[in-house]
Design an enzyme around this catalytic site. Structure first.
Site, mmCIF file in Angstrom:
data_model
loop_
_atom_site.group_PDB
_atom_site.id
_atom_site.type_symbol
_atom_site.label_atom_id
_atom_site.label_comp_id
_atom_site.label_asym_id
_atom_site.label_seq_id
_atom_site.Cartn_x
_atom_site.Cartn_y
_atom_site.Cartn_z
ATOM 1 N N ASP A 52 0.849 -1.196 0.000
ATOM 2 C CA ASP A 52 0.000 0.000 0.000
ATOM 3 C C ASP A 52 0.890 1.254 0.000
ATOM 4 O OD1 ASP A 52 -2.439 1.364 0.189
ATOM 5 O OD2 ASP A 52 -2.421 1.352 2.394
ATOM 6 N N HIS A 53 0.643 2.178 -0.908
ATOM 7 C CA HIS A 53 1.378 3.453 -0.962
ATOM 8 C C HIS A 53 2.902 3.311 -0.990
ATOM 9 C CE1 HIS A 53 -2.162 5.987 -0.565
ATOM 10 N NE2 HIS A 53 -2.605 5.141 0.338
ATOM 11 N N GLU B 287 -1.272 6.012 -9.065
ATOM 12 C CA GLU B 287 -2.238 6.988 -8.528
ATOM 13 C C GLU B 287 -2.125 8.334 -9.245
ATOM 14 O OE1 GLU B 287 -2.935 7.167 -4.329
ATOM 15 O OE2 GLU B 287 -3.597 9.236 -4.376
ATOM 16 N N HIS C 26 -7.758 9.838 3.860
ATOM 17 C CA HIS C 26 -7.315 8.820 4.817
ATOM 18 C C HIS C 26 -7.683 9.218 6.250
ATOM 19 C CE1 HIS C 26 -4.425 7.799 1.463
ATOM 20 N NE2 HIS C 26 -5.021 6.654 1.701
ATOM 21 N N HIS D 72 -9.196 4.786 -2.440
ATOM 22 C CA HIS D 72 -8.525 4.854 -1.135
ATOM 23 C C HIS D 72 -9.415 5.635 -0.165
ATOM 24 C CE1 HIS D 72 -4.262 3.535 -1.936
ATOM 25 N NE2 HIS D 72 -4.822 3.460 -3.134
ATOM 26 N N GLY D 73 -9.034 5.588 1.115
ATOM 27 C CA GLY D 73 -9.739 6.400 2.108
ATOM 28 C C GLY D 73 -11.209 6.053 2.199
ATOM 29 N N ALA D 74 -11.513 4.746 2.129
ATOM 30 C CA ALA D 74 -12.916 4.331 1.992
ATOM 31 C C ALA D 74 -13.527 3.784 3.280
ATOM 32 C CB ALA D 74 -13.029 3.308 0.866
ATOM 33 N N ASP E 184 -8.723 0.677 6.192
ATOM 34 C CA ASP E 184 -7.789 0.519 7.298
ATOM 35 C C ASP E 184 -8.404 1.093 8.584
ATOM 36 O OD1 ASP E 184 -5.698 0.294 9.024
ATOM 37 O OD2 ASP E 184 -4.281 1.483 7.884
HETATM 38 P P1 13P Z 1 -9.000 4.629 5.446
HETATM 39 O O1 13P Z 1 -8.162 5.491 6.312
HETATM 40 O O2 13P Z 1 -10.263 5.337 5.016
HETATM 41 O O3 13P Z 1 -9.309 3.292 6.030
HETATM 42 O O4 13P Z 1 -8.183 4.371 4.080
HETATM 43 C C1 13P Z 1 -7.224 3.355 3.987
HETATM 44 C C2 13P Z 1 -6.438 3.440 2.743
HETATM 45 O O5 13P Z 1 -6.742 4.117 1.789
HETATM 46 C C3 13P Z 1 -5.219 2.610 2.676
HETATM 47 O O6 13P Z 1 -4.501 2.817 1.499
HETATM 48 O O1 G3H Z 2 -3.361 4.705 3.507
HETATM 49 C C1 G3H Z 2 -2.862 4.603 4.629
HETATM 50 C C2 G3H Z 2 -3.087 3.387 5.439
HETATM 51 O O2 G3H Z 2 -4.145 3.600 6.331
HETATM 52 C C3 G3H Z 2 -1.818 2.939 6.099
HETATM 53 O O3 G3H Z 2 -1.544 3.702 7.225
HETATM 54 O O4 G3H Z 2 0.896 4.222 6.990
HETATM 55 O O5 G3H Z 2 -0.263 4.355 9.220
HETATM 56 O O6 G3H Z 2 0.187 2.131 8.153
HETATM 57 P P1 G3H Z 2 -0.078 3.602 7.951
HETATM 58 ZN ZN ZN Z 3 -4.570 4.836 0.778
#
Ligand code: 13P
Ligand code: G3H
Ligand code: ZN
Length: 320
Positions: free
Chosen positions: A83-84, A135, A181, A214-216, A259
């Site tokens: 992720d990211h 992205e 997020h 993302h951010g869902a 997340d």
């Molecule tokens: P949330 O913070 O909305 O759960 O988003 C998680 C996310 O986009 C991880 O890449």
């Molecule tokens: O998109 C972000 C995710 O919620 C991951 O968060 O970098 O704190 O592990 P984190």
């Molecule tokens: Zn994300």
């Protein structure tokens, strides 16, 4: 069965008007809660690991937890995704280390630099049978490793997506349509809004191409309440309404990232047990309640939001 890429999952999700849940993992309880729910509901699954998760738990521990989940849940396809990914090196390290999917997040760079970086990651990943998410557009948010200040986010520009996808060769594309997020996605008292017109225009320009949201997280208010009633302090935590997520899943969105909702479930469980039983000091007593909440968050998403219940078998058709 071994880890799979998300290719078949996205093809089926696109055709079927549903989405695959991509859930962030950081420790054993989270891996167990997510995979038990997906296993019981026969749902295809993406487990995703951030740079922060790798720093916290370390690559090998996370790999072995996921391998254990593959053994425990042999009937569902599981994809392991970075992720990211911030740069080429972390993507390479995850490709080399057994992940089946990576995200290269070049959204912080100007368009040409984003293309250059993403193309380089795609070249390396594809040589190794790994798929890549890119992205375009910036989400706001306040997570550990993903920081975009309030007011600094920007929507995806649909006029850029064809060139980006063609020149990079990415397998899926994350877009910014107003989610962010973390647990504070909209101002209290305002009506949550997402730019479905942008999603519509992106999918018109990229027919059949899988889009990622993302951010869902929807920030379940029952968990926010438990947290606040048991010593926490999360005033005005607000998420994306579930009907909007369902709408996105029926459209071109094939991957929905969650997340924060897992964090809320886990934290609510732990806080509740600690408040009710100040005498407990066995971590299993509170972690098992947190883990059960993670499982019920994921089961709820699969059934009520993603629409992927019972879709495990069709996502494995071409893999047999
Ligand atoms: P949330 O913070 O909305 O759960 O988003 C998680 C996310 O986009 C991880 O890449
Ligand atoms: O998109 C972000 C995710 O919620 C991951 O968060 O970098 O704190 O592990 P984190
Ligand atoms: Zn994300």
């Amino acid at each position: 069965m071994p880890l799979v890429t998300s290719t078949e999952m996205f093809r089926k999700a696109y055709e079927g008007g549903y989405a695959i849940g991509a859930f962030n993992v950081n420790n054993m309880e989270i891996v167990q809660g997510i995979t038990e729910a997906a296993g019981e509901l026969n749902a295809p699954l993406i487990l995703q690991v951030s740079a922060g998760a790798r720093k916290y738990a370390n690559h090998t521990f996370l790999m072995k937890l996921v391998e254990a989940a593959l053994i425990e849940q042999p009937n569902i396809p599981i994809c392991l995704h970075l992720d990211h990914g911030a740069d080429f090196d972390i993507c390479k390290s995850c490709v080399d280390g057994g992940f089946t999917s990576v995200m290269i997040d070049g959204s912080k760079y100007p368009f040409e630099e984003n293309i250059e970086l993403t193309r380089r990651v795609v070249e390396y990943a594809h040589e190794h049978g790994v798929v890549v998410e890119g992205e375009l557009g910036k989400l706001e948010g306040v997570e550990d490793e993903v920081k975009v200040a309030e007011g600094m986010g920007s929507y995806t520009r649909p006029e850029e997506v064809e060139e980006f996808v063609t020149r990079t060769g990415v397998d899926s594309l994350a877009i910014a349509i107003g989610t962010s997020h973390g647990a504070y996605k909209f101002k209290p008292g305002t009506k949550p809004q997402l730019r479905f017109d942008i999603l519509e225009e992106v999918s018109r320009r990229l027919p059949g191409f899988p889009i990622v949201l993302h951010g869902a997280s929807s920030v379940p208010q029952e968990y926010v309440k438990i947290i606040n009633e048991n010593g926490g302090n999360m005033p005005d935590a607000i998420g994306v309404p579930e009907d909007m997520l369902r709408q996105a899943a029926r459209m071109a969105v094939c991957k929905i990232n969650i997340d924060s909702d897992l964090r809320l479930g886990l934290t609510a469980g732990i806080r509740q047990v600690m408040k009710e039983h100040p005498e407990y000091f066995d971590p299993r007593e509170y972690l098992k309640v947190g883990r059960a909440n993670v499982k019920s968050v994921v089961a709820h998403k699969i059934k009520e939001v993603l629409g992927c219940e019972g879709k495990a078998a069709e996502c494995m058709e071409s893999l047999k």
